[in-house]
Design a protein around this motif. Structure first.
Motif, PDB file in Angstrom:
ATOM      1  N   LYS A 147      65.887  57.131   1.984  1.00  0.00           N
ATOM      2  CA  LYS A 147      65.808  56.689   0.585  1.00  0.00           C
ATOM      3  C   LYS A 147      64.366  56.676   0.083  1.00  0.00           C
ATOM      4  O   LYS A 147      64.099  56.149  -0.993  1.00  0.00           O
ATOM      5  N   SER A 148      63.455  57.222   0.870  1.00  0.00           N
ATOM      6  CA  SER A 148      62.028  57.162   0.558  1.00  0.00           C
ATOM      7  C   SER A 148      61.446  58.515   0.168  1.00  0.00           C
ATOM      8  O   SER A 148      60.268  58.784   0.387  1.00  0.00           O
ATOM      9  N   GLY A 149      62.270  59.387  -0.398  1.00  0.00           N
ATOM     10  CA  GLY A 149      61.793  60.659  -0.928  1.00  0.00           C
ATOM     11  C   GLY A 149      61.312  61.623   0.143  1.00  0.00           C
ATOM     12  O   GLY A 149      61.630  61.492   1.327  1.00  0.00           O
ATOM     13  N   GLU A 150      60.532  62.596  -0.290  1.00  0.00           N
ATOM     14  CA  GLU A 150      60.040  63.637   0.625  1.00  0.00           C
ATOM     15  C   GLU A 150      59.157  63.049   1.715  1.00  0.00           C
ATOM     16  O   GLU A 150      59.164  63.516   2.847  1.00  0.00           O
ATOM     17  N   TYR A 151      58.395  62.016   1.373  1.00  0.00           N
ATOM     18  CA  TYR A 151      57.552  61.386   2.383  1.00  0.00           C
ATOM     19  C   TYR A 151      58.407  60.746   3.480  1.00  0.00           C
ATOM     20  O   TYR A 151      58.125  60.881   4.665  1.00  0.00           O
ATOM     21  N   GLY A 152      59.476  60.060   3.086  1.00  0.00           N
ATOM     22  CA  GLY A 152      60.375  59.459   4.072  1.00  0.00           C
ATOM     23  C   GLY A 152      61.001  60.496   4.971  1.00  0.00           C
ATOM     24  O   GLY A 152      61.142  60.294   6.178  1.00  0.00           O
ATOM     25  N   LEU A 153      61.369  61.646   4.400  1.00  0.00           N
ATOM     26  CA  LEU A 153      61.934  62.732   5.206  1.00  0.00           C
ATOM     27  C   LEU A 153      60.901  63.287   6.187  1.00  0.00           C
ATOM     28  O   LEU A 153      61.238  63.641   7.318  1.00  0.00           O
ATOM     29  N   ALA A 154      59.637  63.361   5.757  1.00  0.00           N
ATOM     30  CA  ALA A 154      58.583  63.839   6.658  1.00  0.00           C
ATOM     31  C   ALA A 154      58.407  62.885   7.835  1.00  0.00           C
ATOM     32  O   ALA A 154      58.234  63.317   8.980  1.00  0.00           O
ATOM     33  N   ILE A 155      58.466  61.577   7.581  1.00  0.00           N
ATOM     34  CA  ILE A 155      58.385  60.575   8.656  1.00  0.00           C
ATOM     35  C   ILE A 155      59.572  60.724   9.599  1.00  0.00           C
ATOM     36  O   ILE A 155      59.425  60.692  10.823  1.00  0.00           O
ATOM     37  N   LEU A 156      60.776  60.875   9.033  1.00  0.00           N
ATOM     38  CA  LEU A 156      61.983  61.062   9.835  1.00  0.00           C
ATOM     39  C   LEU A 156      61.841  62.287  10.724  1.00  0.00           C
ATOM     40  O   LEU A 156      62.137  62.242  11.924  1.00  0.00           O
ATOM     41  N   ASN A 157      61.377  63.376  10.171  1.00  0.00           N
ATOM     42  CA  ASN A 157      61.203  64.614  10.931  1.00  0.00           C
ATOM     43  C   ASN A 157      60.210  64.428  12.069  1.00  0.00           C
ATOM     44  O   ASN A 157      60.459  64.852  13.204  1.00  0.00           O
ATOM     45  N   GLN A 158      59.084  63.788  11.785  1.00  0.00           N
ATOM     46  CA  GLN A 158      58.069  63.564  12.822  1.00  0.00           C
ATOM     47  C   GLN A 158      58.642  62.689  13.938  1.00  0.00           C
ATOM     48  O   GLN A 158      58.388  62.938  15.120  1.00  0.00           O
ATOM     49  N   ALA A 159      59.404  61.671  13.587  1.00  0.00           N
ATOM     50  CA  ALA A 159      60.003  60.797  14.592  1.00  0.00           C
ATOM     51  C   ALA A 159      60.981  61.577  15.473  1.00  0.00           C
ATOM     52  O   ALA A 159      61.009  61.423  16.695  1.00  0.00           O
ATOM     53  N   LEU A 160      61.802  62.455  14.866  1.00  0.00           N
ATOM     54  CA  LEU A 160      62.762  63.234  15.638  1.00  0.00           C
ATOM     55  C   LEU A 160      62.084  64.238  16.571  1.00  0.00           C
ATOM     56  O   LEU A 160      62.671  64.654  17.567  1.00  0.00           O
ATOM     57  N   GLN A 161      60.860  64.603  16.251  1.00  0.00           N
ATOM     58  CA  GLN A 161      60.117  65.527  17.101  1.00  0.00           C
ATOM     59  C   GLN A 161      59.341  64.818  18.191  1.00  0.00           C
ATOM     60  O   GLN A 161      58.604  65.442  18.935  1.00  0.00           O
ATOM     61  N   GLY A 162      59.505  63.509  18.305  1.00  0.00           N
ATOM     62  CA  GLY A 162      58.886  62.789  19.415  1.00  0.00           C
ATOM     63  C   GLY A 162      57.921  61.702  19.032  1.00  0.00           C
ATOM     64  O   GLY A 162      57.440  60.981  19.889  1.00  0.00           O
ATOM     65  N   GLY A 163      57.574  61.595  17.761  1.00  0.00           N
ATOM     66  CA  GLY A 163      56.777  60.449  17.357  1.00  0.00           C
ATOM     67  C   GLY A 163      55.453  60.749  16.724  1.00  0.00           C
ATOM     68  O   GLY A 163      55.203  61.845  16.248  1.00  0.00           O
ATOM     69  N   PHE A 164      54.592  59.743  16.787  1.00  0.00           N
ATOM     70  CA  PHE A 164      53.369  59.721  15.970  1.00  0.00           C
ATOM     71  C   PHE A 164      52.113  59.746  16.811  1.00  0.00           C
ATOM     72  O   PHE A 164      52.061  59.351  17.902  1.00  0.00           O
TER      73      PHE A 164
ATOM     74  N   GLY B  22      67.165  70.440   8.513  1.00  0.00           N
ATOM     75  CA  GLY B  22      67.496  71.638   9.279  1.00  0.00           C
ATOM     76  C   GLY B  22      68.075  71.398  10.659  1.00  0.00           C
ATOM     77  O   GLY B  22      68.277  72.345  11.424  1.00  0.00           O
ATOM     78  N   TYR B  23      68.380  70.167  10.981  1.00  0.00           N
ATOM     79  CA  TYR B  23      68.957  69.840  12.285  1.00  0.00           C
ATOM     80  C   TYR B  23      70.478  69.834  12.207  1.00  0.00           C
ATOM     81  O   TYR B  23      71.059  69.567  11.165  1.00  0.00           O
ATOM     82  N   ASP B  24      71.104  70.073  13.355  1.00  0.00           N
ATOM     83  CA  ASP B  24      72.537  69.849  13.517  1.00  0.00           C
ATOM     84  C   ASP B  24      72.688  68.364  13.842  1.00  0.00           C
ATOM     85  O   ASP B  24      72.085  67.872  14.798  1.00  0.00           O
ATOM     86  N   ALA B  25      73.435  67.638  13.042  1.00  0.00           N
ATOM     87  CA  ALA B  25      73.618  66.203  13.238  1.00  0.00           C
ATOM     88  C   ALA B  25      75.082  65.901  13.498  1.00  0.00           C
ATOM     89  O   ALA B  25      75.956  66.360  12.772  1.00  0.00           O
ATOM     90  N   GLN B  26      75.342  65.118  14.548  1.00  0.00           N
ATOM     91  CA  GLN B  26      76.713  64.737  14.870  1.00  0.00           C
ATOM     92  C   GLN B  26      76.836  63.217  14.901  1.00  0.00           C
ATOM     93  O   GLN B  26      76.099  62.548  15.619  1.00  0.00           O
ATOM     94  N   LEU B  27      77.788  62.686  14.122  1.00  0.00           N
ATOM     95  CA  LEU B  27      78.132  61.273  14.188  1.00  0.00           C
ATOM     96  C   LEU B  27      79.009  61.081  15.416  1.00  0.00           C
ATOM     97  O   LEU B  27      79.992  61.797  15.590  1.00  0.00           O
ATOM     98  N   THR B  28      78.657  60.135  16.267  1.00  0.00           N
ATOM     99  CA  THR B  28      79.396  60.036  17.523  1.00  0.00           C
ATOM    100  C   THR B  28      79.314  58.656  18.151  1.00  0.00           C
ATOM    101  O   THR B  28      78.378  57.901  17.897  1.00  0.00           O
ATOM    102  N   GLN B  29      80.301  58.380  18.992  1.00  0.00           N
ATOM    103  CA  GLN B  29      80.305  57.249  19.917  1.00  0.00           C
ATOM    104  C   GLN B  29      80.436  57.777  21.347  1.00  0.00           C
ATOM    105  O   GLN B  29      80.500  57.001  22.286  1.00  0.00           O
TER     106      GLN B  29
END
Length: 189
Positions: free
Chosen positions: A172-189, A23-30
């Motif tokens: 590549k780690s399924g729904e669990y991997g996406l949950a980890i990614l989401n938590q990291a983007l929200q500031g961590g663990f 659900g995030y806006d993602a931009q590939l950038t340099q």
């Protein structure tokens, strides 16, 4: 907005799709301005450490990345390793944002560490199978919050201040991997 740093080495399209799926806006950038305006930054990576640092330097991204200290910065796979001080892969300095070294995996099992492996953590919510592909690893330290047993302890997730590293591929780690990614983007663990 999530800035995904495109320095020419990375699995960026899969990461972008995963971030957008969350659900995030993602931009590939340099672009420094976009990176600085982002709510969080992802540094992906697949390949050789020395080549990645060369590409970061050639694109003049080093000072930009070294000055991100007020928002989550997430390194994935090689991107996690780049956060550290130095790597034995190419005998080259990294971004020097996280203390420690990147060293070859020393395991009785085949290297590269390829496939599914269970994470071990004091946080039982982090203990799931995830997908790894790598030949080098961070050293174990107090910054490791989850690791895998592959005949040796391999850091799977690290956090140091606003810097978060994920050695495995959350996309590549399924729904669990996406949950980890989401938590990291929200500031961590």
């Amino acid at each position: 907005m999530i800035a995904i740093v495109d320095y020419g080495l990375g699995n960026i399209k899969n990461i972008q799709r995963a971030v957008e799926h969350l659900g995030y806006d993602a931009q590939l950038t340099q672009d420094a301005e976009i990176i600085n305006q982002a709510d969080a930054i992802i540094l992906p990576g697949v390949g050789h450490f020395k080549d990645a640092m060369r590409a970061i330097n050639q694109r003049q991204l080093l000072p930009i990345l070294q000055n991100i200290n007020n928002k989550p910065m997430l390194g994935i796979c090689l991107g996690m390793q780049l956060l550290f001080e130095h790597s034995a892969e190419g005998d080259v300095d990294g971004l020097q944002l996280v203390p420690g070294q990147i060293v070859p995996i020393q395991s009785p099992y085949p290297v590269p560490h390829l496939g599914w492996n269970n994470l071990i953590s004091d946080n039982k919510q982090l203990e799931h199978d995830v997908y790894f592909v790598h030949s080098y690893q961070a050293e174990m330290s107090a910054n490791v919050i989850a690791y895998a047993d592959y005949g040796t302890n391999i850091p799977g997730i690290i956090q140091y201040d606003n810097y978060i590293g994920i050695q495995f591929h959350p996309e590549k780690s399924g729904e669990y991997g996406l949950a980890i990614l989401n938590q990291a983007l929200q500031g961590g663990f």
